[in-house]
Scaffold this motif. Sequence first.
Motif, PDB file in Angstrom:
ATOM      1  N   GLY A  47      25.506  13.219  -8.243  1.00  0.00           N
ATOM      2  CA  GLY A  47      25.757  11.894  -8.784  1.00  0.00           C
ATOM      3  C   GLY A  47      24.681  10.897  -8.398  1.00  0.00           C
ATOM      4  N   TRP A  48      25.104   9.630  -8.328  1.00  0.00           N
ATOM      5  CA  TRP A  48      24.166   8.551  -8.043  1.00  0.00           C
ATOM      6  C   TRP A  48      23.574   8.646  -6.631  1.00  0.00           C
ATOM      7  N   ARG A  49      24.321   9.281  -5.724  1.00  0.00           N
ATOM      8  CA  ARG A  49      23.820   9.384  -4.350  1.00  0.00           C
ATOM      9  C   ARG A  49      22.513  10.169  -4.301  1.00  0.00           C
ATOM     10  N   GLN A  50      22.463  11.287  -5.034  1.00  0.00           N
ATOM     11  CA  GLN A  50      21.230  12.065  -5.049  1.00  0.00           C
ATOM     12  C   GLN A  50      20.101  11.276  -5.675  1.00  0.00           C
ATOM     13  N   SER A  51      20.402  10.561  -6.763  1.00  0.00           N
ATOM     14  CA  SER A  51      19.365   9.777  -7.442  1.00  0.00           C
ATOM     15  C   SER A  51      18.794   8.698  -6.526  1.00  0.00           C
ATOM     16  N   VAL A  52      19.684   8.017  -5.803  1.00  0.00           N
ATOM     17  CA  VAL A  52      19.224   6.971  -4.884  1.00  0.00           C
ATOM     18  C   VAL A  52      18.427   7.580  -3.743  1.00  0.00           C
ATOM     19  N   TYR A  53      18.963   8.656  -3.159  1.00  0.00           N
ATOM     20  CA  TYR A  53      18.286   9.273  -2.013  1.00  0.00           C
ATOM     21  C   TYR A  53      16.933   9.851  -2.427  1.00  0.00           C
ATOM     22  N   ALA A  54      16.848  10.377  -3.645  1.00  0.00           N
ATOM     23  CA  ALA A  54      15.605  10.972  -4.124  1.00  0.00           C
ATOM     24  C   ALA A  54      14.493   9.940  -4.288  1.00  0.00           C
ATOM     25  N   HIS A  55      14.843   8.669  -4.339  1.00  0.00           N
ATOM     26  CA  HIS A  55      13.842   7.597  -4.481  1.00  0.00           C
ATOM     27  C   HIS A  55      13.934   6.599  -3.329  1.00  0.00           C
ATOM     28  N   SER A  56      14.626   6.964  -2.266  1.00  0.00           N
ATOM     29  CA  SER A  56      14.926   6.013  -1.194  1.00  0.00           C
ATOM     30  C   SER A  56      13.678   5.512  -0.466  1.00  0.00           C
ATOM     31  N   LEU A  57      12.699   6.377  -0.246  1.00  0.00           N
ATOM     32  CA  LEU A  57      11.495   5.937   0.473  1.00  0.00           C
ATOM     33  C   LEU A  57      10.743   4.873  -0.320  1.00  0.00           C
ATOM     34  N   GLY A  58      10.528   5.137  -1.612  1.00  0.00           N
ATOM     35  CA  GLY A  58       9.834   4.160  -2.446  1.00  0.00           C
ATOM     36  C   GLY A  58      10.614   2.877  -2.600  1.00  0.00           C
ATOM     37  N   LEU A  59      11.946   2.978  -2.734  1.00  0.00           N
ATOM     38  CA  LEU A  59      12.772   1.790  -2.888  1.00  0.00           C
ATOM     39  C   LEU A  59      12.742   0.918  -1.640  1.00  0.00           C
ATOM     40  N   VAL A  60      12.804   1.546  -0.476  1.00  0.00           N
ATOM     41  CA  VAL A  60      12.762   0.776   0.772  1.00  0.00           C
ATOM     42  C   VAL A  60      11.400   0.119   0.946  1.00  0.00           C
ATOM     43  N   MET A  61      10.318   0.847   0.648  1.00  0.00           N
ATOM     44  CA  MET A  61       8.986   0.256   0.760  1.00  0.00           C
ATOM     45  C   MET A  61       8.820  -0.907  -0.208  1.00  0.00           C
ATOM     46  N   ALA A  62       9.352  -0.767  -1.427  1.00  0.00           N
ATOM     47  CA  ALA A  62       9.286  -1.864  -2.394  1.00  0.00           C
ATOM     48  C   ALA A  62      10.077  -3.061  -1.896  1.00  0.00           C
ATOM     49  N   GLY A  63      11.267  -2.800  -1.333  1.00  0.00           N
ATOM     50  CA  GLY A  63      12.085  -3.885  -0.807  1.00  0.00           C
ATOM     51  C   GLY A  63      11.422  -4.600   0.352  1.00  0.00           C
ATOM     52  N   LEU A  64      10.814  -3.837   1.261  1.00  0.00           N
ATOM     53  CA  LEU A  64      10.126  -4.450   2.402  1.00  0.00           C
ATOM     54  C   LEU A  64       8.926  -5.266   1.943  1.00  0.00           C
ATOM     55  N   PHE A  65       8.220  -4.754   0.930  1.00  0.00           N
ATOM     56  CA  PHE A  65       7.098  -5.517   0.384  1.00  0.00           C
ATOM     57  C   PHE A  65       7.572  -6.846  -0.192  1.00  0.00           C
ATOM     58  N   LEU A  66       8.613  -6.816  -1.009  1.00  0.00           N
ATOM     59  CA  LEU A  66       9.101  -8.043  -1.646  1.00  0.00           C
ATOM     60  C   LEU A  66       9.628  -9.029  -0.609  1.00  0.00           C
ATOM     61  N   LEU A  67      10.338  -8.532   0.400  1.00  0.00           N
ATOM     62  CA  LEU A  67      10.874  -9.419   1.434  1.00  0.00           C
ATOM     63  C   LEU A  67       9.752 -10.055   2.252  1.00  0.00           C
ATOM     64  N   SER A  68       8.759  -9.256   2.630  1.00  0.00           N
ATOM     65  CA  SER A  68       7.654  -9.809   3.416  1.00  0.00           C
ATOM     66  C   SER A  68       6.787 -10.741   2.581  1.00  0.00           C
ATOM     67  N   TRP A  69       6.653 -10.441   1.272  1.00  0.00           N
ATOM     68  CA  TRP A  69       5.902 -11.344   0.389  1.00  0.00           C
ATOM     69  C   TRP A  69       6.643 -12.659   0.207  1.00  0.00           C
ATOM     70  N   LEU A  70       7.971 -12.581   0.119  1.00  0.00           N
ATOM     71  CA  LEU A  70       8.775 -13.802   0.049  1.00  0.00           C
ATOM     72  C   LEU A  70       8.620 -14.614   1.331  1.00  0.00           C
TER      73      LEU A  70
ATOM     74  N   GLN B 116       0.829  -1.204   0.000  1.00  0.00           N
ATOM     75  CA  GLN B 116       0.000   0.000   0.000  1.00  0.00           C
ATOM     76  C   GLN B 116       0.865   1.258   0.000  1.00  0.00           C
ATOM     77  N   PHE B 117       1.866   1.302   0.887  1.00  0.00           N
ATOM     78  CA  PHE B 117       2.686   2.502   0.981  1.00  0.00           C
ATOM     79  C   PHE B 117       3.594   2.663  -0.228  1.00  0.00           C
ATOM     80  N   PHE B 118       4.084   1.560  -0.785  1.00  0.00           N
ATOM     81  CA  PHE B 118       4.895   1.640  -2.002  1.00  0.00           C
ATOM     82  C   PHE B 118       4.084   2.238  -3.142  1.00  0.00           C
ATOM     83  N   LEU B 119       2.883   1.721  -3.366  1.00  0.00           N
ATOM     84  CA  LEU B 119       2.034   2.225  -4.441  1.00  0.00           C
ATOM     85  C   LEU B 119       1.625   3.668  -4.181  1.00  0.00           C
ATOM     86  N   TYR B 120       1.371   3.996  -2.919  1.00  0.00           N
ATOM     87  CA  TYR B 120       0.942   5.348  -2.586  1.00  0.00           C
ATOM     88  C   TYR B 120       2.075   6.345  -2.788  1.00  0.00           C
TER      89      TYR B 120
END
Length: 235
Positions: free
Chosen positions: A132-155, A81-85
């Motif tokens: 550089g890449w640090r800004q790109s990663v940080y700029a999407h860090s919330l969504g990436l972490v939520m996606a990762g937590l979703f995939l890990l919990s689904w696994l 839910q939070f990833f999609l939101y």
Amino acid sequence: MTPGGTHRTGHRGGFWRSNSLTLTFGGAFLVVLAAQAVAGHAEFNEQLAVEGLQRIGLGPYLMSSDFAVDVTENWQSEFLQFFLYVYGTVYLLQRGSPESKPLDRVGIESERDQRVGEHATPESPRWAADRGWRQSVYAHSLGLVMAGLFLLSWLAQSVSGAAAHNELRLRQLQDPVGWVSYLGSADFWSRSLQNWQSELLAVASMAVLSVYLRQRGSPESKPVGSPHHATGVEG
């Protein structure tokens, strides 16, 4: 104390007051998880009794796949839910909702608006000023972490669900199935989809109801006197 004998009031309440939202919901989570464990243990033993099998203690139940799958199937739906939101609200809008950005700010916005690169302030996170890449990663860090937590919990749900499903099959004198086969089973998808639809309904309901209804003092609501068409305004 300040001169004159008065106390400073800049951070009244200290750590507990400043973190009360996280601490309250974190504590409530632990209480509800414990209550779920007790109720689930009782239900599991009732099922064993119906099948003429020996009951188990609370400790063994907490280590069982039955408890694990019940917990993880709820976790993965919440993180989904939070990833999609988080990602959806970048481009999707709802006129009049505080859950939506203003109608003229669709998309990832400018560097000035986001205070990145040369527009970062001295108080901005260090990676926000990086180009550089640090800004790109940080700029999407919330969504990436939520996606990762979703995939890990689904696994985790799939693994524990397969084990729980096979335990039931063995009690019914049926052959167990492999993990890959379980991923295509009705049990796995029923557990997943029944949670997903409820989370999506909750998000859609909140987006629409917050257009017309108010909760005074809540950042999830517009100010009580805001017009219905005001978008992206929080109380």
